[in-house]
Enzyme design. Structure first.
Site, PDB file in Angstrom:
ATOM      1  N   LEU A  65       0.917  -0.927  -0.025  1.00 41.56           N
ATOM      2  CA  LEU A  65       0.085   0.088  -0.007  1.00 41.56           C
ATOM      3  C   LEU A  65       0.777   1.361   0.131  1.00 41.56           C
ATOM      4  CD1 LEU A  65      -2.986  -0.906   2.256  1.00 41.56           C
ATOM      5  CD2 LEU A  65      -2.972  -0.946  -0.095  1.00 41.56           C
ATOM      6  N   ASN A  96       7.144  -3.586   2.323  1.00 43.05           N
ATOM      7  CA  ASN A  96       7.917  -2.750   1.711  1.00 43.05           C
ATOM      8  C   ASN A  96       7.378  -1.288   1.658  1.00 43.05           C
ATOM      9  OD1 ASN A  96       5.456  -3.482   0.400  1.00 43.05           O
ATOM     10  ND2 ASN A  96       6.580  -3.128  -1.628  1.00 43.05           N
ATOM     11  N   ASP A 306      -1.274  -9.858  -5.596  1.00 46.63           N
ATOM     12  CA  ASP A 306       0.007  -9.248  -5.306  1.00 46.63           C
ATOM     13  C   ASP A 306      -0.314  -7.809  -5.814  1.00 46.63           C
ATOM     14  OD1 ASP A 306       2.354  -9.237  -4.583  1.00 46.63           O
ATOM     15  OD2 ASP A 306       3.176  -9.800  -6.730  1.00 46.63           O
ATOM     16  N   GLY A 325       5.646  -4.407 -11.029  1.00 45.33           N
ATOM     17  CA  GLY A 325       4.365  -4.306 -10.207  1.00 45.33           C
ATOM     18  C   GLY A 325       3.012  -3.893 -10.947  1.00 45.33           C
TER      19      GLY A 325
END
Length: 418
Positions: A65, A96, A306, A325
């Site tokens: 997030l 992360n 993910d 990503g």
């Protein structure tokens, strides 16, 4: 809050009402009565939807997030609201952020930011300090603070002895170790799956071996140490086979696969669109089919979006330098129904709580209402204007989706899409 849900088909094999269409009375966050054509008590909010289905609330085992540190990508408040509207009543938050969630203070911080949300947030603590792979983080303290597992997001441990020690140490408090598997030396400067497509496009390839050699190593370590190991977002046929073999030996290993690896292949890279740059990379059709079969036969325990929001400055770049990503919460359910039966999708979106040691809800009288509301029928196209996430880096824009998410009920809150 008092609610009556009308004519809903329950999908919950543990419930006596499985596959039955019923009405459900919910008072103060608890399921008080389930039956046919229930009378509407005074002041109850009535919920009706076309072809309404209910299941136990979905759980996503890998969500990034940004907050703290990368609020421009996504905030916890908005991210949890997106998760709720996407059908998820619980998410596991990756560490992360900036700073990395590697101590109990950071665990407390993200949990406090999520307080009061309908979707529950369960932090994953970093396995190593600052996720640098050098020194083990404060695992036991983070466990006591509410961390449900420990892993360094999308980073493999080069130090096999450190993973060995972590697997041994976490057994003292029934901890779960997450081992992302990709050999960085074999990966090198690769940006796409090594194969026909990367060769034709002139992109540096990442061979399947980069993942498989790490999966094999981590499974050998697990066999030696015991403990609990989760291998996330696998992407190759050989990885599925290795995990299947390990399970046959009785090892306590679980695995997940990302939605995009089940739905998309490296053929999507033809236009050099960085929305399709992910870690691990999109693989071949052969791998995609093996992953789907691994989901169906139970080798792969859960499916994750993910979800990883990336700001436009780091995504709208040439393919070699763009960050990896894709966001995936909002498209997860509809994309999965395009490749898997509805019953399998629900199973894999709910089983994660078992792996992560969380309370497992059920749709029965007397239970807390922790449910997802959806319609498995109908088709639509996922477009950019449907995205409510702050970042728009979705690999699913333009793809055909099946079904519709209506929302969730959890934490005595009802969150519905308009």
């Amino acid at each position: 809050m008092k609610t009556i849900i009308r004519s809903a088909k329950i999908i919950d094999p543990k419930s006596p009402f499985h596959n039955k269409t019923v009405d459900i009375l919910i008072a103060d966050g608890c399921i008080s009565k389930i039956g046919h054509e229930l009378a509407n008590p005074e002041n109850y909010n009535e919920i009706k939807r076309d072809n309404l289905h209910l299941s136990v609330g979905w759980f996503d085992s890998s969500v990034s997030l940004g907050e703290p540190g990368f609020e421009d990508r996504e905030t916890i408040t908005n991210g949890l609201n997106i998760a709720a509207k996407s059908g998820f009543t619980g998410i596991a938050l990756q560490p992360n952020s900036f700073p990395i969630i590697d101590n109990q203070s950071q665990v407390h911080f993200v949990k406090s930011k999520a307080k009061g949300a309908a979707t529950e947030l369960f932090p994953i603590g970093a396995l190593t300090k600052s996720s640098e792979g050098k020194d083990m983080a404060e695992l036991f303290d983070m466990k006591n603070a509410g961390a449900i597992a420990f892993g360094d997001y999308n980073r493999s441990l080069n130090n096999a002895n450190l993973l060995k020690i972590a697997l041994q140490y976490t057994q003292d408090f029934d901890g779960l170790v997450i081992a992302f598997s990709q050999d960085e030396n074999i990966k090198g400067n690769g940006v796409a799956n090594e194969g026909v497509v990367s060769t034709r496009l002139g992109l540096k390839g990442i061979p399947n071996l980069a993942e498989e050699i790490e999966v094999a190593k981590n499974l050998f370590l697990l066999e030696y140490t015991g403990g609990k190991l989760h291998i996330p977002t696998i992407s190759t046929a050989k990885s599925v086979a290795l995990i299947q073999e390990a399970k046959a030996k009785g090892l306590h290993v679980s695995s997940s696969v990302a939605v995009h690896h089940l739905v998309l292949t490296d053929e999507k890279l033809e236009e050099f669109d960085t929305r399709f740059k992910v870690t691990p990379p999109l693989r071949s059709k052969v791998d995609q089919l093996a992953l789907i079969e691994g989901v169906k036969n139970g080798t792969i325990d859960m499916i994750t979006s993910d979800h990883n929001p990336i700001d436009i400055e780091h995504k709208k770049m040439d393919f070699d330098t763009a960050k990896s990503g894709t966001i995936g919460l909002e498209s997860a359910f509809g994309a999965l129904l395009s490749v898997l039966p509805m019953e399998v999708v629900i199973e894999k979106l709910t089983y994660g709580r078992t792996i992560f040691g969380l309370e497992i809800p059920s749709i029965i009288e007397g239970q807390i209402a922790n449910i997802s509301l959806f319609d498995p029928k109908g088709k639509s196209t996922f477009t950019k204007d449907l995205i409510q996430s702050k970042s728009k880096n979705s690999a699913f824009i333009g793809t055909e989706q099946k079904g519709k998410v209506y929302g969730i009920m959890n934490q005595n809150q009802l969150i519905l899409n308009l």
